[in-house]
Structures are given as structure tokens and as C-alpha cells.
Design an enzyme around this catalytic site. Structure first.
Site, PDB file in Angstrom:
ATOM      1  N   GLY A  34      -3.809  -1.471  -0.800  1.00 50.87           N
ATOM      2  CA  GLY A  34      -2.607  -0.666  -0.580  1.00 50.87           C
ATOM      3  C   GLY A  34      -1.507  -1.411   0.156  1.00 50.87           C
ATOM      4  O   GLY A  34      -1.277  -2.603  -0.063  1.00 50.87           O
ATOM      5  N   VAL A  35      -0.858  -0.706   1.059  1.00 49.62           N
ATOM      6  CA  VAL A  35       0.284  -1.296   1.768  1.00 49.62           C
ATOM      7  C   VAL A  35      -0.193  -2.421   2.707  1.00 49.62           C
ATOM      8  O   VAL A  35       0.495  -3.421   2.893  1.00 49.62           O
ATOM      9  CB  VAL A  35       1.097  -0.190   2.494  1.00 49.62           C
ATOM     10  CG1 VAL A  35       0.365   0.406   3.667  1.00 49.62           C
ATOM     11  CG2 VAL A  35       2.452  -0.702   2.917  1.00 49.62           C
ATOM     12  N   ASP A  36      -1.399  -2.274   3.243  1.00 58.18           N
ATOM     13  CA  ASP A  36      -1.992  -3.297   4.116  1.00 58.18           C
ATOM     14  C   ASP A  36      -2.128  -4.622   3.346  1.00 58.18           C
ATOM     15  O   ASP A  36      -1.725  -5.700   3.836  1.00 58.18           O
ATOM     16  CB  ASP A  36      -3.371  -2.771   4.570  1.00 58.18           C
ATOM     17  CG  ASP A  36      -3.980  -3.562   5.721  1.00 58.18           C
ATOM     18  OD1 ASP A  36      -3.287  -4.424   6.282  1.00 58.18           O
ATOM     19  OD2 ASP A  36      -5.151  -3.302   6.048  1.00 58.18           O
TER      20      ASP A  36
HETATM   21  N1  AR6 Z   1       5.313  -0.285   0.246  1.00 57.44           N
HETATM   22  C1  AR6 Z   1       5.388   1.019   0.634  1.00 57.44           C
HETATM   23  N2  AR6 Z   1       4.390   1.909   0.456  1.00 57.44           N
HETATM   24  C2  AR6 Z   1       3.268   1.481  -0.164  1.00 57.44           C
HETATM   25  C3  AR6 Z   1       3.096   0.133  -0.592  1.00 57.44           C
HETATM   26  C4  AR6 Z   1       4.188  -0.758  -0.362  1.00 57.44           C
HETATM   27  N3  AR6 Z   1       4.127  -2.043  -0.734  1.00 57.44           N
HETATM   28  N4  AR6 Z   1       1.855   0.025  -1.154  1.00 57.44           N
HETATM   29  C5  AR6 Z   1       1.284   1.237  -1.085  1.00 57.44           C
HETATM   30  N5  AR6 Z   1       2.122   2.124  -0.495  1.00 57.44           N
HETATM   31  P1  AR6 Z   1      -2.654   3.135   1.611  1.00 57.44           P
HETATM   32  P2  AR6 Z   1      -3.987   4.602   3.807  1.00 57.44           P
HETATM   33  C6  AR6 Z   1       1.914   3.547  -0.174  1.00 57.44           C
HETATM   34  O1  AR6 Z   1      -3.824   3.380   0.716  1.00 57.44           O
HETATM   35  O2  AR6 Z   1      -4.129   5.810   2.972  1.00 57.44           O
HETATM   36  C7  AR6 Z   1      -6.081  -0.109   3.102  1.00 57.44           C
HETATM   37  O3  AR6 Z   1      -7.102  -0.707   2.342  1.00 57.44           O
HETATM   38  C8  AR6 Z   1       0.868   4.317  -0.968  1.00 57.44           C
HETATM   39  O4  AR6 Z   1       1.416   4.780  -2.191  1.00 57.44           O
HETATM   40  O5  AR6 Z   1      -2.049   1.788   1.629  1.00 57.44           O
HETATM   41  O6  AR6 Z   1      -3.512   4.742   5.225  1.00 57.44           O
HETATM   42  C9  AR6 Z   1      -6.265  -0.296   4.604  1.00 57.44           C
HETATM   43  O7  AR6 Z   1      -6.854  -1.547   4.908  1.00 57.44           O
HETATM   44  C10 AR6 Z   1       0.536   5.458  -0.011  1.00 57.44           C
HETATM   45  O8  AR6 Z   1       1.481   6.517  -0.157  1.00 57.44           O
HETATM   46  O9  AR6 Z   1      -3.045   3.467   3.174  1.00 57.44           O
HETATM   47  C11 AR6 Z   1      -7.154   0.833   4.959  1.00 57.44           C
HETATM   48  O10 AR6 Z   1      -8.521   0.523   4.711  1.00 57.44           O
HETATM   49  C12 AR6 Z   1       0.757   4.858   1.370  1.00 57.44           C
HETATM   50  O11 AR6 Z   1       1.423   3.605   1.153  1.00 57.44           O
HETATM   51  C13 AR6 Z   1      -6.727   1.936   4.029  1.00 57.44           C
HETATM   52  O12 AR6 Z   1      -6.145   1.290   2.889  1.00 57.44           O
HETATM   53  C14 AR6 Z   1      -0.515   4.610   2.138  1.00 57.44           C
HETATM   54  O13 AR6 Z   1      -1.560   4.234   1.252  1.00 57.44           O
HETATM   55  C15 AR6 Z   1      -5.660   2.811   4.652  1.00 57.44           C
HETATM   56  O14 AR6 Z   1      -5.397   3.892   3.811  1.00 57.44           O
END
Ligand code: AR6
Length: 189
Positions: A34-36
Site C-alpha cells: 500500500g502507501v507504506d
Molecule cells: N498515495 C496515497 N494513498 C495511497 C497510496 C499512495 N501512493 N497507496 C495506497 N493509498 P494501506 P492501512 C491508500 O493499505 O490500511 C501496509 O502493508 C489506499 O487506497 O496502504 O493503514 C503497512 O505496512 C488506502 O485508502 O494502509 C501495513 O502493514 C490508504 O492509502 C498496512 O499496509 C491506506 O491503505 C497498513 O494498512
């Protein structure tokens, strides 16, 4: 003191040249999807080294690193709660993520800060409730003057942008949609 401006933008948070962007990390701070994943890829391997030195972060707390190769100067890593049905302190922990990130930003003198929709991806937090918490917590925090001048809420798709607009209407929060990168160059009074 002019009010802190809130913006809604849709796109990739790693592209923003702000004082800081927030990462939705996990407790290990060792990267993920994801964003991480996007933030670690864009920042380069020095970010992982800096995160390793921090030794993790409990859910609801936040940690600061440089942005390395990102256009943003800093990354504030916070760990959102995993949604387990809503009776496991999920709302309180998500509120803590926003508040602790804002407090850390203010302690660093950060003026411009962008949040992704923490916990709403892999961690499964309902999007409407998460957007309400994001706006409410930022609104409450910015009632007291701090270094913060602009807060951006960054969504990754149009559906989630609608969710934020709806939450903003419900809470009477002004959410600007005319973000312009030049904004960050504006001299801050
Ligand atoms: N820019 C902005 N938003 C984004 C991007 C980006 N580049 N990529 C994804 N999103 P998530 P969580 C959105 O899953 O639920 C990781 O593996 C996405 O559409 O990234 O807090 C970490 O290491 C969603 O709406 O984070 C943790 O293990 C939002 O970002 C776990 O995921 C958050 O989605 C954290 O899960």
C-alpha cells in the site's frame, strides 16, 4: 492568525513536496504494501535504515524520519488500528494516530502536512468513519495555533474523495479542492 487550510487531493502522496507526509505503517516500521510500500520505494533504502533504528512503533503512536529521496522533507510514520469489528478501541486508536502525527509535526515546526486515509486499505477500517475521524481530529487540533498552515487529505480514488467531501459537509469543515503545488512556496506569515 489565519485559519489552517484543509485541502482534499486525489493522487499519489509520494509526489508531494511538503514539509512532511504521513505514512500508514505497521508496528515493525519495516515497510509493507500500500502507501507504506510506495513511500519506501520512492524514499529509497535509507528510509528503511532510519526506520530500523527506531525499533518499531506501537499502534496509535507516531515516529519521524527524514524523507530522503522523497520530495517531502520528513515522513511521519504512524500505525493505524486493524479493524476488528469496531469494539476493540479502533476509533480511539485511529484518533490517536492523527493527533500524535499532528503533535509530532507541530513539535518539528512543520507547516504543510499530508495524510493518507490511514487504516482504510489492508487494515479494513470503514472509510466513512475513518474520514470523519481524520477531519474531526485535525479540526480540533488546529483550534490551537501551531506551526501548521495547511493539511492535505490524500485519497487514492474518486470514491474515497466523495467520502471525505461528505464527511466535511456533515462537520461543516471547509475542504478546498484547488490544491496547487505552488501553494507550498507561499511565504508563511
Ligand atoms: N498515495 C496515497 N494513498 C495511497 C497510496 C499512495 N501512493 N497507496 C495506497 N493509498 P494501506 P492501512 C491508500 O493499505 O490500511 C501496509 O502493508 C489506499 O487506497 O496502504 O493503514 C503497512 O505496512 C488506502 O485508502 O494502509 C501495513 O502493514 C490508504 O492509502 C498496512 O499496509 C491506506 O491503505 C497498513 O494498512
Amino acid at each position: 492568525m489565519p485559519p489552517v487550510e484543509f485541502f482534499l487531493i486525489q493522487g499519489d502522496i509520494t509526489k508531494l513536496s511538503l514539509d512532511a507526509i504521513v505514512n500508514a505503517a505497521n508496528e515493525s516500521l519495516m515497510g509493507g504494501g500500500g502507501v507504506d510500500g510506495a513511500i519506501h520505494r520512492a524514499a529509497g533504502p535509507d528510509l528503511l535504515k532510519a526506520c530500523r533504528a527506531l525499533g518499531g512503533c506501537p499502534t496509535g503512536e507516531s515516529r519521524l524520519t527524514p524523507g530522503f529521496r522523497l520530495p517531502a522533507r520528513h515522513v511521519i510514520h504512524t500505525v493505524g488500528p486493524v479493524w476488528k469489528g469496531g469494539h476493540n478501541q479502533e476509533a480511539a486508536l485511529l484518533t490517536a494516530c492523527y493527533r500524535n502525527s499532528l503533535e509530532r509535526a507541530a513539535a518539528e515546526g512543520i507547516r504543510s502536512l499530508a495524510f493518507p486515509a490511514i487504516s482504510t486499505g489492508v487494515y479494513g477500517f470503514p472509510k466513512a468513519q475513518a474520514a470523519a475521524i481524520a477531519l474531526q481530529t485535525c479540526q480540533a487540533f488546529t483550534q490551537t495555533p501551531s506551526s501548521l498552515k495547511m493539511i492535505l487529505f490524500v485519497t487514492f480514488n474518486a470514491d474515497n474523495s466523495d467520502v471525505y467531501r461528505h464527511a466535511a459537509r456533515e462537520q461543516n469543515v471547509v475542504l478546498r479542492n484547488d490544491w496547487d503545488d505552488e501553494e507550498v512556496e507561499r511565504p508563511c506569515p
